[in-house]
Design a protein around this motif. Sequence first.
Motif, PDB file in Angstrom:
ATOM      1  N   ASP A 115       0.877  -1.167   0.000  1.00 54.69           N
ATOM      2  CA  ASP A 115       0.000   0.000   0.000  1.00 54.69           C
ATOM      3  C   ASP A 115       0.915   1.218   0.000  1.00 54.69           C
ATOM      4  O   ASP A 115       1.420   1.637   1.042  1.00 54.69           O
TER       5      ASP A 115
ATOM      6  N   ALA B 293       0.581   4.447  -0.425  1.00 54.88           N
ATOM      7  CA  ALA B 293       0.233   5.639   0.355  1.00 54.88           C
ATOM      8  C   ALA B 293       0.519   5.414   1.839  1.00 54.88           C
ATOM      9  O   ALA B 293       1.060   6.307   2.517  1.00 54.88           O
ATOM     10  N   ARG B 294       0.190   4.248   2.334  1.00 57.39           N
ATOM     11  CA  ARG B 294       0.416   3.944   3.756  1.00 57.39           C
ATOM     12  C   ARG B 294       1.909   3.900   4.057  1.00 57.39           C
ATOM     13  O   ARG B 294       2.374   4.423   5.077  1.00 57.39           O
ATOM     14  N   ILE B 295       2.692   3.295   3.159  1.00 60.73           N
ATOM     15  CA  ILE B 295       4.135   3.208   3.361  1.00 60.73           C
ATOM     16  C   ILE B 295       4.756   4.604   3.329  1.00 60.73           C
ATOM     17  O   ILE B 295       5.629   4.921   4.139  1.00 60.73           O
ATOM     18  N   GLN B 296       4.291   5.457   2.410  1.00 58.97           N
ATOM     19  CA  GLN B 296       4.806   6.831   2.360  1.00 58.97           C
ATOM     20  C   GLN B 296       4.492   7.595   3.642  1.00 58.97           C
ATOM     21  O   GLN B 296       5.314   8.354   4.140  1.00 58.97           O
ATOM     22  N   LYS B 297       3.287   7.379   4.197  1.00 57.70           N
ATOM     23  CA  LYS B 297       2.916   8.032   5.457  1.00 57.70           C
ATOM     24  C   LYS B 297       3.821   7.549   6.582  1.00 57.70           C
ATOM     25  O   LYS B 297       4.278   8.349   7.417  1.00 57.70           O
ATOM     26  N   LEU B 298       4.098   6.241   6.617  1.00 58.33           N
ATOM     27  CA  LEU B 298       4.984   5.710   7.654  1.00 58.33           C
ATOM     28  C   LEU B 298       6.390   6.290   7.529  1.00 58.33           C
ATOM     29  O   LEU B 298       7.025   6.621   8.535  1.00 58.33           O
TER      30      LEU B 298
ATOM     31  N   ASP C 269       6.287   9.681   8.857  1.00 59.95           N
ATOM     32  CA  ASP C 269       6.200   9.649  10.321  1.00 59.95           C
ATOM     33  C   ASP C 269       7.545   9.394  10.984  1.00 59.95           C
ATOM     34  O   ASP C 269       7.695   9.626  12.191  1.00 59.95           O
TER      35      ASP C 269
ATOM     36  N   ALA D  57       6.196   4.115  13.719  1.00 60.28           N
ATOM     37  CA  ALA D  57       6.386   4.048  12.270  1.00 60.28           C
ATOM     38  C   ALA D  57       7.541   3.103  11.926  1.00 60.28           C
ATOM     39  O   ALA D  57       7.446   2.308  10.982  1.00 60.28           O
TER      40      ALA D  57
ATOM     41  N   GLU E 229       6.395  -0.505  12.420  1.00 60.91           N
ATOM     42  CA  GLU E 229       5.452  -0.910  11.374  1.00 60.91           C
ATOM     43  C   GLU E 229       6.182  -1.132  10.040  1.00 60.91           C
ATOM     44  O   GLU E 229       5.895  -2.076   9.316  1.00 60.91           O
TER      45      GLU E 229
ATOM     46  N   VAL F 195       6.320  -4.550   7.847  1.00 62.78           N
ATOM     47  CA  VAL F 195       5.964  -4.606   6.427  1.00 62.78           C
ATOM     48  C   VAL F 195       7.104  -5.256   5.633  1.00 62.78           C
ATOM     49  O   VAL F 195       6.872  -5.981   4.677  1.00 62.78           O
TER      50      VAL F 195
END
Length: 183
Positions: free
Chosen positions: A67, A69-74, A77, A89, A92, A96
Amino acid sequence: IYLWDLKPKADTAAALSAADLDQHWKTLDGTDAKKAEVALRTLAARPAEAVPFLKEHVKPVAGAKPDAARIQKLIADLDAPRYAVREAAMRELERVGGLARTAVEEALKKPTVTPEVRERLEKLTDRVNKPDTGAEWVRPLRGVEALERAATPDAVAHLKELAGGGDAPPTRIAKEALGRLKK
């Protein structure tokens, strides 16, 4: 000059019974590499029996797609003002694992990365690039190798099916095997 046949051929006279196939399959999971090599050679030398058997036992690995977008957010963070957010972050992203490999490598290339984030990304790079050494992959990986050695059209078709799986060692090894067989 000494010459050795590094890939001796197995005896191809007798057909493999279901019991023989099961025994070779169990041998592929063992820790004795010499016995596993004999089993690999035997299976590869008898593709008429071995390939259908391997099709039943070596299935494509269902895997999660990353995902982005989720990885970029992490990754963003990792530079959060709160320590707890940065640590969460990091944990997580470690969980992943290989799915974050590309995003982590891209983030490291950015010149605006802070020293702390760079250090965390480098630690992540070391962790996501570790080889998969889990014992649960030994037999499927050896099964992929037997299919590659057999190299029949049926075996290649199954390798293509395996290469379409999720992010797991058998998927990557099947892709590499297909690349070698194309040459």
